[in-house]
Design an enzyme around this catalytic site. Structure first.
Site, PDB file in Angstrom:
ATOM      1  N   ARG A 119       0.737  -1.285  -0.059  1.00 23.75           N
ATOM      2  CA  ARG A 119      -0.142  -0.115   0.167  1.00 23.75           C
ATOM      3  C   ARG A 119       0.839   1.272  -0.127  1.00 23.75           C
ATOM      4  NH1 ARG A 119      -3.684   0.164   4.885  1.00 23.75           N
ATOM      5  NH2 ARG A 119      -1.526  -0.308   5.953  1.00 23.75           N
ATOM      6  N   SER A 173       8.615  -5.320   6.093  1.00 22.47           N
ATOM      7  CA  SER A 173       8.231  -6.439   6.677  1.00 22.47           C
ATOM      8  C   SER A 173       9.044  -7.486   6.683  1.00 22.47           C
ATOM      9  CB  SER A 173       6.903  -6.721   6.900  1.00 22.47           C
ATOM     10  OG  SER A 173       6.125  -5.498   7.119  1.00 22.47           O
ATOM     11  N   ASP A 214       6.601  -3.891  10.366  1.00 22.50           N
ATOM     12  CA  ASP A 214       5.282  -3.936  10.445  1.00 22.50           C
ATOM     13  C   ASP A 214       5.081  -3.919  12.025  1.00 22.50           C
ATOM     14  OD1 ASP A 214       5.886  -6.521  10.552  1.00 22.50           O
ATOM     15  OD2 ASP A 214       4.239  -7.097   9.166  1.00 22.50           O
TER      16      ASP A 214
END
Length: 855
Positions: A495, A559, A613
């Site tokens: 995103r 992440s 993350d």
């Protein structure tokens, strides 16, 4: 119609006059549909806990939960008690693919004084006969399972228990091949049973699976709901019976009363001068002298009239040809009413089965036993026709049960033994996945040891839990403000976000984001291709937001395991989660991103922070609750972070304050310290993964692998004949077909088994209700272990935060159980990783005193 004229003289009756005389016995399709609908309402009453006491159709649970699947095997005994004689049977069932059943049996009489004597005397006699049978077959020393067909209304509390003291292994009219659903037995009496969804049976605890319901439908109408179709002959039969006012439906349709109905009609018509010249005989006036077998004989196609003449003559009558024709017509009307009423109630049962399955059509098999069905020349055809007329869209197959009641008791026993053996086998396979409190405490302690290794300067290199410094040293204090970009890269989708942080009276966070996919060829291509694709998506997002020329601070949620030397530098240690892009491991991902931005030459961004993350999750929750100091991700992968005292972080200089440590706990166990709790299924999933031997803890608890663990267990069950009837479909052999989202849906407490079956059908897995229960249990066991292991890891950190659904509940329970002295508050992160990256960037800008960009 009753007003149809007839030219026959008095004393001679034609079939048309019989039809007129018995007009109320000839039921229209509309009446049969109405009867069917009334019966369906009676079924509902019988199933309801509140309405059952007043229901005439009792819908008794039998605790039979499965029908034969052809894999039953063994040697069984059966008792078949339902009349003046009873049988003892030895039934051998062979699992050889041919569903072979061999039987030996002996019939024993029950003297009338025992039938009317005490229960002790009756069952002593039965036991004596059973001993005689075992002696005769020379199997007295063998301990064989026993099934007991007890064809009387019973209240069952278990499969092997009725009321107080009488233990049985099965009940009802028997069992039929080919996976039948309903079973009925029009014979001396009549009754039916069918497999009902457990969620509808209020009289038994539990909502999972199905159970056979013994309907005891002979009592339908005892509350008056059939009064409008009962005739004077039905009322006369009832008044002369041993149980007036009871079993009214049975008295209209069963073999015990059919011949008597015909006799009463013959007597009435003779008295009215319509038959036998008005003459009556003592035999015709004697109850029971016109047997139901006479009805079957008279209705035979070619010899019926001759049989009518013989039978009437034996009753002392001198029947004319017209008398014989009229008697034939009376038999036809009585037996047709019986068959069509039976069909109407059966249609109600089948309609319920169709509705339970949630479809417009039904394919089902009905097993039928009983002397009337088997011996009457037209009963079966009329019954079938009625069912098909009332259920035109359903495909119903009828199978005659061969020796149903005795063989059926043995088959119920065989099924019970199969289910018990299969359950035991499945539990043995699942046992290693069920972790004890002691095992979880051990996992907690081992995690603690690995954490200390990762924090230590001398032991860090050999540690599997790397405890990486993140250089995030502060959580939000509420004074942050400005516009920030964030990238959130951690799986096959990523995103781009615009995050607007406001302070003061308007304090809050506003977000806009767009999701982009990363094709597999780019995930596993070159690093340059990967980062060019990411920058292309950023460009698209800026254009989408109308901010193409604006330069904003950017936080990068990355992440994957990284070694950080600064907040804005992250050296990728290794790819996980299916990524294999070349030229990235060992490189600074911030530098790779900046190079890609410069190659595009469209815009410039200030990459302030690269974060994991888990860190983003912690920061997002920290914005809402300043006491949040732990971040946990359990998604495609799994990881955790927490705020550690600087004095314990030996890889970074300085002892003052705290720093967030990215644990990279997915690699816990890579040293072999979890080998004693890893199962064969964990090993199989690991060996076929992209990184064998790596991220072992993650492979036991994260979404990328749980579905695959379940699939491997289902494969093992199926190979061993414990699931899907031992048939392994090509779909089940396909890696990755059982996605973790299916596991989450199936394991959900609120999901009905019908929906579980729907999910399995979507996967191309044809399942029975029993299969669905087993699949749900496997999903629950795998998910529970994942939550417990995750909780043990969190207990090692001695803090926690929450996750949704039952996973969260088990995780919280485990943390509380393993760390009883810790007071833990749970907070679910909303859009944690992306929003968190922007908040870290905002905190960094606040601490550095850099001006925030406002729009």
């Amino acid at each position: 119609p009753p007003d149809q004229p007839c030219a026959s003289p008095l004393g001679c009756v034609c079939p048309l006059q019989v039809d007129k005389y018995l007009y109320h016995m000839r039921l229209s399709d509309e009446t049969l549909l109405e009867v069917s609908q009334r019966f369906e309402k009676e079924m509902e009453k019988g199933l309801g806990a509140d309405t059952n006491p007043t229901a005439s159709v009792k819908m008794l649970p039998t605790f039979v939960r499965s029908t034969p699947d052809g894999t039953e095997d063994g040697d069984f005994l059966a008792l078949d008690l339902g009349g003046t004689n009873f049988r003892v049977l030895r039934v051998k069932v062979s699992d050889n693919g041919l569903r072979k059943v061999e039987m030996e049996n002996q019939i024993y009489a029950i003297p009338e004084e025992l039938m009317r004597g005490s229960g002790v005397q009756l069952f002593d006699h039965i036991a004596e006969c059973l001993a005689n049978f075992l002696d005769k077959l020379q199997i007295k020393d063998k301990k064989l399972p026993l099934g007991f067909t007890f064809s009387f209304p019973c209240h069952q509390t278990k499969l092997d228990e009725v009321g107080e003291g009488l233990r049985i292994m099965g009940m009802g009219k028997g069992s039929v091949p080919a996976h039948p659903v309903p079973l009925l037995g029009p014979g001396t009496g009549t009754n039916a049973c069918y497999m009902e969804e457990m969620r509808h049976i209020d009289l038994v605890e539990g909502d999972e699976g199905r159970m056979c319901i013994n309907m005891e439908w002979g009592a339908f109408g005892d509350d008056g709901v059939l009064n409008d179709i009962r005739t004077e002959f039905d009322r006369e039969i009832d008044m002369g019976s041993l149980n007036p006012g009871k079993q009214l439906f049975e008295k209209m349709i069963s073999g015990m009363y059919m011949g008597e109905l015909v006799r009463l009609i013959l007597v009435k018509m003779a008295k009215d001068g319509l038959l036998f010249g008005g003459r009556l005989t003592p035999d015709l006036l004697t109850t029971g002298h016109f047997e139901t077998r006479f009805v079957s004989a008279i209705e035979k196609e070619k010899e019926g009239l001759q049989k009518a003449h013989e039978i009437l003559s034996k009753l002392g009558l001198e029947p004319s040809h017209e008398d014989c024709v009229a008697t034939l017509r009376i038999c036809q009307i009585v037996s047709t009413r019986s068959a069509t009423l039976c069909g109407a109630t059966l249609a109600a049962v089948l309609r319920r089965l169709r509705d339970n399955k949630g479809g417009d059509r039904l394919r089902s098999t009905v097993g039928v036993d009983g002397s009337v069905y088997k011996k009457h020349p037209h009963f079966a055809r009329r019954l079938h026709k009625t069912v098909r007329k009332l259920l035109p869209d359903c495909e119903i197959r009828f199978i005659r049960s061969e020796d149903g009641s005795g063989k059926g008791a043995a088959m119920v026993t065989a099924v019970a033994y199969r289910l018990a053996a299969q359950h035991q086998a499945r539990q043995k396979i699942l046992e290693p996945l069920k972790l004890s409190h002691e095992q979880l405490l051990e996992v907690k302690e081992r995690m603690r040891i690995e954490m200390e290794k990762g924090l230590g300067k001398e032991t860090h290199a050999e540690a599997t839990v790397k405890m990486l410094p993140t250089y995030v040293c502060s959580t939000p204090d509420g004074t942050e403000k400005g516009d920030f970009l964030a990238l959130d890269l951690g799986g096959t989708n990523f995103r781009v976000l615009l995050v607007r942080v406001r302070n003061g009276m308007r304090r809050g966070v506003e977000m806009h984001n767009k999701i982009y996919s990363i094709p597999v060829e780019i995930m596993q291509g070159t690093g340059e291709e990967l980062f060019d694709h990411i920058v292309h998506c950023i460009s698209d997002f800026l254009e989408y937001m109308g901010m193409k020329g604006v330069s904003l601070p950017l936080g990068f949620t990355f992440s994957f395991p990284c070694q950080q030397n600064n907040l804005d530098e992250g050296i990728l240690l290794k790819w996980t989660k299916g990524f294999k892009a070349t030229g990235c491991e060992g490189e600074d991902v911030v530098g790779l991103l900046k190079e890609a931005i410069h190659r595009r030459e469209e815009f410039d961004l200030d990459v302030v922070a690269v974060v994991n993350d888990t860190v983003g999750t912690m920061m997002t929750c920290g914005y809402e609750d300043p006491y949040c100091e732990v971040g946990l991700i359990v998604g495609t992968g799994s990881n955790a972070c927490y705020m550690e005292e600087m004095r314990n972080v030996e890889l970074v200089e300085g002892d003052e304050g705290r720093m967030c440590v990215n644990m990279e706990w997915g690699a816990f166990g890579d040293s072999g310290c979890l080998d004693d709790i890893r199962t064969e299924f964990d090993v199989a999933v690991d060996e076929l993964s992209l990184n064998p031997g790596k991220q072992r803890y993650e492979k036991m608890i994260s979404g990328m692998y749980l579905g695959e663990i379940v699939r491997n267990i289902l494969m093992d069950f199926t190979k061993k004949g414990l699931l899907f009837r031992g048939r392994i479909s090509e779909r089940l052999k396909t890696r990755g077909i059982f996605e973790t989202k299916f596991l989450s849906q199936i394991e959900s407490d609120c999901l009905a088994l019908l929906q579980v079956r729907s999910i399995l059908q979507h996967l191309g897995l044809e399942s029975t209700c029993d299969d669905s229960i087993i699949v749900k249990e496997v999903c629950t066991v795998v998910a529970r272990r994942a939550a417990q292991l995750c909780g043990a890891g969190m207990a090692a950190v001695s803090l926690s935060l929450s996750l949704p659904c039952s996973f969260s509940t088990v995780l919280q329970e485990t943390v509380k159980e393993l760390s009883p002295k810790c007071e833990v508050t749970f907070l679910q992160s909303e859009d944690g990783s992306g929003k968190g990256a922007a908040l870290i960037t905002a905190v960094a800008c606040r601490i550095l005193g850099e001006p925030a960009v406002l729009h």
